[in-house]
Design a protein around this motif. Structure first.
Motif, short mmCIF file in Angstrom:
data_model
loop_
_atom_site.label_atom_id
_atom_site.label_comp_id
_atom_site.label_asym_id
_atom_site.label_seq_id
_atom_site.Cartn_x
_atom_site.Cartn_y
_atom_site.Cartn_z
N LEU A 4 -95.28 -49.47 45.04
CA LEU A 4 -95.03 -50.78 45.40
C LEU A 4 -95.06 -51.41 44.19
O LEU A 4 -95.98 -51.23 42.86
N THR A 70 -90.97 -50.12 47.28
CA THR A 70 -91.24 -51.00 48.16
C THR A 70 -92.11 -52.18 46.98
O THR A 70 -92.15 -51.70 46.23
N HIS A 100 -87.90 -50.93 50.49
CA HIS A 100 -87.35 -51.90 51.42
C HIS A 100 -87.87 -53.43 50.37
O HIS A 100 -89.31 -52.84 49.40
#
Length: 289
Positions: A4, A70, A100
């Motif tokens: 992330l 992400t 994403h």
């Protein structure tokens, strides 16, 4: 959990989200974007990977996105071609193979009929650009921060009264802290692909009510005056405030008067697992009453 990257992590919302995430998200899989190693020092000291880049530098963004699954794109606070900045981030994410993207926008009743369209219409342009990119997405539409209320009504409001041209328009204010908690929960969990969440307070309030709360909490009579936009603008000019701040304040007041932010949604309560902080409780703390 996926790798992330959080942009805007050195800002107020971003730093709070990172703080919330470190309680549950593996630090080894967490990265933040900062303009310099110095600005990212508080994160690197906690073992969080700091990637150097800026919204205006596409090559730095592409480098920062390498190995990222992400992305949490926190909207830029720089209004100078903000949509261009956001496009740079989205393009880099797509080119680097990010899967994403989560984006922090704004909950607004109808942008097309809003006085605020010139100022915040780019949030909705960004969402559309993300959809066109083909990436899976989650749109985090935040209500106005309760934290901006003191900025709009001033530190000396108990002496001066509330002087703000919002009429009887209502806003479902939410605290930045509650929003950060909710966003951290969403980021750290699954099942949010191609969804839009409206993160608002549990009740909408007018500035008449704000004055009433301040009166009750302080034991003083705090009046509310809703001047014309022109009178408000002239008053701000008299204080010597910078033109961009004046323009922003006038437009946001017009948006509030238009009830652009009156929508109440239960998503914030669901994600944080409790009632969001009430505006009255926020004002009590903010003004130390």
């Amino acid at each position: 959990m996926s790798q992330l990257l959080i942009t805007g992590a050195t800002g107020q919302l971003g730093s709070q989200i990172v703080s919330e995430l470190t309680a549950t998200y593996p630090v080894s899989q967490l990265s933040v974007l900062a303009r310099s190693a110095e600005k990212g020092l508080t994160f690197s000291e906690k073992g969080i990977t700091v990637k150097i880049g800026s919204y205006q530098d596409p090559s730095s963004l592409l480098e920062a996105m390498q190995g990222i699954d992400t992305l949490l794109l926190i909207s830029s606070s720089d209004f100078n071609d903000r949509i261009g900045q956001h496009k740079n981030v989205i393009d880099a994410a797509k080119a680097a193979g990010v899967q994403h993207i989560l984006y922090t926008g704004v909950t607004l009743k109808n942008i097309e009929n809003s006085p605020l369209k010139p100022l915040i219409g780019d949030h909705f342009e960004t969402e559309e650009y993300i959809k066109q990119s083909g990436l899976t997405y989650t749109f985090l539409r935040n209500s106005l921060y309760a934290d901006v209320v003191p900025m709009f009504i001033g530190a000396n409001v108990l002496e001066t009264g509330v002087f703000f041209p919002a009429g009887e328009g209502k806003v479902a204010f939410a605290t930045r802290n509650d929003l950060a908690k909710a966003i951290a929960k969403i980021v750290a969990s699954s099942g949010h692909e191609n969804k839009t969440y409206h993160l608002t307070g549990s009740q909408a309030h007018s500035f008449t009510e704000i004055a009433s709360y301040l009166s009750e909490l302080s034991g003083k009579e705090v009046p509310y005056i809703s001047p014309s936009s022109a009178d408000f603008e002239n008053a701000l000019k008299g204080f010597g405030l910078p033109e961009p701040i004046i323009t922003m304040s006038v437009l946001f007041a017009a948006g509030m008067k238009n009830n652009d932010f009156e929508e109440v949604d239960g998503s914030l309560k669901t994600f944080i697992g409790q009632e969001p902080t009430s505006l009255k409780a926020f004002l009590k703390e903010a003004y130390q009453l």
